[in-house]
Design a protein around this motif. Sequence first.
Motif, PDB file in Angstrom:
ATOM      1  N   GLU A 148       0.816  -1.211   0.000  1.00 12.27           N
ATOM      2  CA  GLU A 148       0.000   0.000   0.000  1.00 12.27           C
ATOM      3  C   GLU A 148       0.855   1.268   0.000  1.00 12.27           C
ATOM      4  O   GLU A 148       0.494   2.276  -0.626  1.00 12.27           O
ATOM      5  N   SER A 149       2.025   1.199   0.679  1.00 11.87           N
ATOM      6  CA  SER A 149       2.931   2.348   0.666  1.00 11.87           C
ATOM      7  C   SER A 149       3.512   2.557  -0.725  1.00 11.87           C
ATOM      8  O   SER A 149       3.684   3.696  -1.184  1.00 11.87           O
ATOM      9  N   ARG A 163       0.802   4.049  -2.972  1.00 12.73           N
ATOM     10  CA  ARG A 163       0.600   5.461  -2.646  1.00 12.73           C
ATOM     11  C   ARG A 163       1.731   6.319  -3.207  1.00 12.73           C
ATOM     12  O   ARG A 163       1.492   7.399  -3.758  1.00 12.73           O
ATOM     13  N   GLU A 190       1.419   9.429  -5.877  1.00 10.08           N
ATOM     14  CA  GLU A 190       1.980  10.750  -5.607  1.00 10.08           C
ATOM     15  C   GLU A 190       2.956  11.162  -6.701  1.00 10.08           C
ATOM     16  O   GLU A 190       2.919  12.293  -7.205  1.00 10.08           O
ATOM     17  N   ASN A 233       4.160  17.097   3.469  1.00  5.22           N
ATOM     18  CA  ASN A 233       4.066  16.758   4.886  1.00  5.22           C
ATOM     19  C   ASN A 233       5.351  17.150   5.593  1.00  5.22           C
ATOM     20  O   ASN A 233       6.445  16.944   5.059  1.00  5.22           O
ATOM     21  N   HIS A 261       0.722  19.096   7.509  1.00  2.00           N
ATOM     22  CA  HIS A 261       0.780  19.221   6.052  1.00  2.00           C
ATOM     23  C   HIS A 261       0.662  20.712   5.747  1.00  2.00           C
ATOM     24  O   HIS A 261      -0.005  21.457   6.482  1.00  2.00           O
ATOM     25  N   HIS A 264      -0.342  14.540   9.058  1.00  2.00           N
ATOM     26  CA  HIS A 264       0.114  14.292   7.692  1.00  2.00           C
ATOM     27  C   HIS A 264      -1.083  14.033   6.788  1.00  2.00           C
ATOM     28  O   HIS A 264      -2.039  13.373   7.180  1.00  2.00           O
ATOM     29  N   ALA A 265      -1.018  14.561   5.582  1.00  2.00           N
ATOM     30  CA  ALA A 265      -2.062  14.314   4.585  1.00  2.00           C
ATOM     31  C   ALA A 265      -1.663  13.132   3.708  1.00  2.00           C
ATOM     32  O   ALA A 265      -0.472  12.873   3.510  1.00  2.00           O
ATOM     33  N   ASP A 266      -2.638  12.412   3.212  1.00  2.00           N
ATOM     34  CA  ASP A 266      -2.400  11.300   2.289  1.00  2.00           C
ATOM     35  C   ASP A 266      -2.457  11.843   0.871  1.00  2.00           C
ATOM     36  O   ASP A 266      -3.541  12.000   0.298  1.00  2.00           O
ATOM     37  N   GLY A 275      -1.793  10.428  -1.711  1.00  2.00           N
ATOM     38  CA  GLY A 275      -2.213   9.412  -2.658  1.00  2.00           C
ATOM     39  C   GLY A 275      -3.715   9.458  -2.899  1.00  2.00           C
ATOM     40  O   GLY A 275      -4.262   8.614  -3.621  1.00  2.00           O
ATOM     41  N   THR A 276      -4.398  10.444  -2.294  1.00  2.61           N
ATOM     42  CA  THR A 276      -5.834  10.633  -2.480  1.00  2.61           C
ATOM     43  C   THR A 276      -6.081  12.033  -3.041  1.00  2.61           C
ATOM     44  O   THR A 276      -5.192  12.886  -3.054  1.00  2.61           O
TER      45      THR A 276
END
Length: 381
Positions: free
Chosen positions: A101-102, A105, A109, A154, A166, A259-261, A263-264
């Motif tokens: 998953e990392s 993501r 990004e 981030n 972030h 922290h913001a993701d 990947g979204t």
Amino acid sequence: MDLRWLTAEEHELEAAIAELDEESRPEVEGRSLVPAGIASILLLVYFGLIWLGFSSSIDAAARPRVPPSAVGGLVINLAVFVALWYATTKLAKWLDRPRRESEVRAWREHLTGMVNDVDIEPVNRATFVSLITGERRTASCRPRFSAPGVEFGNLTSRTHSALEWHYLATQLPAPLPHLILRSTAAGPLPRELAGAEIGEIVPTGYPFNRSFVLHAPAGYAQDALYVLTPRVMALLLDHAGAFHIEIIGDTLVFFAPGHADFGTTEPWQAIDALWTKAVPAIVGRAARYRDERVPDQSFRRRLLTYRESQRRPGHTWERSRRRIAPAGKRLAQQRRGPRWSMARKHGLEFVVYWLVMGAAGLVCLGLVLTVVKLYEAFFGG
């Protein structure tokens, strides 16, 4: 803003990354290496105990001086040690591999940054000074996305281990007085940060004062309102309500806790709204602002200088570099209580350091005692 890669299928992402050359592919962090570190310390302790146990079995007065059982035990223990060490290295390599998953993501990004002409350039030392980085810029930024005149991503404080943000940071065309707008939606500023309460709280009126509390240096209330016109306030309410805002010198920073993701889609949309709506409004005011407290920036002085240049044939009038008076450069700040996160961080570092030193010392002691006893047993006379 092109966000198609944030919703693409995994096989599409993998194929797109595979087409990139090795240097252009994203670096993905692996799992935590803490378990492997703990296992390594325990192995050092075990290695030291092996030699301490073996040295205690050596007796110069006995025959044989080194019992066969002790030699057999040493061989078995060393074999166990080698097996455990091999398992630990395998564990470290497994932990160094990123989770799926990392990895996915990071691909999202990276590809999103590429299609929007944004470079991914993580740093271990922040590139700007602000409330969240401190004067020494002790913060790491990863992921960090940068383009001419702007960066976002981030941020993790290296001084306060509990603080994560972030952010978006950009450079203004000219410096402004030090202003902080605390967002009620983003929550209170953490106790570890320097507080802005000593600075003057500027009344801004309804509805802006329900979403932001504005701090300015003493005597700079009118200057702050020159920057934050009703139009600027309206744009901040619409597009930056979830962020604290700081203007320090010619740097403008929007920051929110956690922290913001990236990947979204949501963080990218928030950044796009800040960059296209909120930032231009403040940039426009910064381009017009001058601190009249600086003698050569007062309107009368500038007008006299311009007229004098017109009376001198061949002389070209040059606009002076804009400055902020010393009183407006920094809000008066103070610490908001003990820095417990820093104490915890340094306390943990202290414990780890002495655990490693103790394990290494045990190994040295065991080896030295073994060598000394073997020398005394066979060469001591």
